[in-house]
Design a protein around this motif. Structure first.
Motif, short mmCIF file in Angstrom:
data_model
loop_
_atom_site.label_atom_id
_atom_site.label_comp_id
_atom_site.label_asym_id
_atom_site.label_seq_id
_atom_site.Cartn_x
_atom_site.Cartn_y
_atom_site.Cartn_z
N ILE A 82 -0.43 0.59 -6.84
CA ILE A 82 0.29 1.74 -6.25
C ILE A 82 0.25 2.94 -7.19
O ILE A 82 0.03 4.08 -6.76
N MET A 83 0.44 2.68 -8.49
CA MET A 83 0.38 3.76 -9.47
C MET A 83 -0.99 4.44 -9.41
O MET A 83 -1.07 5.69 -9.38
N GLU A 84 -2.05 3.67 -9.42
CA GLU A 84 -3.39 4.23 -9.39
C GLU A 84 -3.64 5.00 -8.10
O GLU A 84 -4.27 6.07 -8.10
N PHE A 85 -3.16 4.47 -6.99
CA PHE A 85 -3.32 5.11 -5.68
C PHE A 85 -2.62 6.47 -5.67
O PHE A 85 -3.18 7.47 -5.22
N LYS A 88 -3.95 9.40 -8.25
CA LYS A 88 -5.22 10.02 -7.85
C LYS A 88 -5.07 10.88 -6.60
O LYS A 88 -6.05 11.43 -6.10
N GLY A 89 -3.84 10.99 -6.10
CA GLY A 89 -3.60 11.81 -4.91
C GLY A 89 -4.09 11.21 -3.62
O GLY A 89 -4.34 11.92 -2.63
N ARG A 90 -4.19 9.88 -3.57
CA ARG A 90 -4.77 9.23 -2.39
C ARG A 90 -3.75 9.02 -1.27
O ARG A 90 -4.13 8.68 -0.15
N GLU A 96 -2.96 5.63 6.06
CA GLU A 96 -2.75 4.26 6.55
C GLU A 96 -2.47 3.31 5.38
O GLU A 96 -1.54 2.50 5.44
N LYS A 97 -3.28 3.42 4.34
CA LYS A 97 -3.06 2.58 3.16
C LYS A 97 -1.75 2.93 2.50
O LYS A 97 -1.03 2.04 2.03
N TYR A 101 1.59 0.61 1.50
CA TYR A 101 2.26 0.57 0.20
C TYR A 101 3.73 0.99 0.32
O TYR A 101 4.61 0.41 -0.32
N ALA A 102 4.00 2.03 1.13
CA ALA A 102 5.36 2.53 1.28
C ALA A 102 6.28 1.45 1.87
O ALA A 102 7.43 1.29 1.43
N ASP A 103 5.76 0.69 2.85
CA ASP A 103 6.56 -0.39 3.45
C ASP A 103 6.90 -1.47 2.41
O ASP A 103 8.02 -2.00 2.38
N LYS A 104 5.94 -1.79 1.56
CA LYS A 104 6.18 -2.78 0.51
C LYS A 104 7.22 -2.27 -0.50
O LYS A 104 8.03 -3.04 -1.01
#
Length: 302
Positions: A82-85, A88-90, A96-97, A101-104
């Protein structure tokens, strides 16, 4: 990356009280969409649903995300991903991804303001870099407070972008007047004048603290380095600070001086790379007071 004026405004707005919060300021000022439209809004309570978030809690560096998520019970690998995602502004590029992550994060009890903040980020600074910058700033600040003449000597020798040796040697009043003159030009001020203003603002600070600049000295000035006076209250201006006098010319003066003293302005011209114009400029500054015009010695000289 923000400029000094913006960082100063950030400091005034957040009022950091600890070293950790200074590191956070460093991270925020080097990130993209980490402070603007993000942490700044949270600290000021812009969004009613989130309320005001304490500055110590907002995200400042990329490492903060992984550590925070792990402290809240998320698996290290997932926290890292999640940190890496996010850093990097992803989150905006792959909604969708990000929703996955937000739900988790919600299942782990991560507050909505934190998830919202992550979703805004475009780029984040690593904490190791932010910490290194703050450590250097603290060291510099210590010298500025406790050994100021050494601080100013280093600043003017290594960092000052432009000089006006007449104004600097004339003291705080002359320096202040020159600064106001440049400010009055506004956008019409040249790049050189703006650089000079930066130098003069530090020079004004120095002179207001009881220190002074000693005009270029033929026997004591160095090529480009300022020299601390014997009383530890002043700085001797170097040759290269004189308008139009380049480093090669300055070095030629110091080299010739080390061989033997100058006996006249003619001798100075013959043994250095100085032009007649530059010799006249040094004479106007009082640097060549006491030197004869030529090598000829009159029987009537006393």
């Amino acid at each position: 990356e923000f400029g000094p004026a913006v960082v100063r405004a950030m400091l005034e707005e957040t009022r950091p009280k600890t070293f950790a919060e200074l590191v956070k300021i460093s991270g925020l000022s080097h990130g993209t969409d980490v402070w603007n439209t993000n942490a700044q809004d949270l600290v000021n309570g812009v969004h009613e649903e989130f309320g005001k978030i304490p500055f110590k809690d907002v995200i400042g560096c990329r490492d903060d995300i992984m550590v925070y998520l792990m402290y809240n019970g998320m698996e290290p690998k997932l926290a890292f991903d999640i940190m890496e995602f996010v850093r990097k502004g992803r989150a905006k590029k792959d909604p969708e991804k990000w929703q996955e992550y937000a739900d988790k994060m919600r299942k782990a009890g991560i507050p909505e303001w934190y998830i919202w903040s992550c979703s805004r980020i475009q780029y984040m600074f690593p904490k190791a870099h932010a910490t290194a910058y703050v450590l250097m700033a603290i060291r510099i600040a210590w010298f500025k407070v406790n050994m100021p003449i050494y601080y100013y000597c280093a600043y003017f020798s290594k960092r000052a972008p432009a000089f006006d040796v007449k104004v600097m040697a004339a003291g705080s009043h002359a320096i202040r007047m020159k600064i106001e003159e440049i400010k009055a030009k506004g956008s019409e001020a040249s790049v050189t004048e703006k650089d000079l203003q930066t130098t003069l603002e530090v020079a004004l600070e120095m002179t207001e603290r009881g220190f002074y600049f000693k005009q270029v000295d033929l026997e004591k000035s160095q090529a480009s380095e300022f020299v601390i006076t014997e009383d530890k209250k002043g700085l001797i201006i170097p040759f290269a600070a004189v308008d139009g006098l380049g480093l090669n010319v300055a070095n030629s003066i110091v080299k010739a001086r080390e061989e033997r003293p100058f006996i006249s302005k003619e001798d100075l011209l013959n043994r250095t790379l100085l032009t007649r114009t530059l010799v006249e400029r040094l004479s106007e500054l009082g640097t060549l007071d006491g030197l004869n015009e030529t090598n000829q010695v009159s029987l009537f000289d006393t």
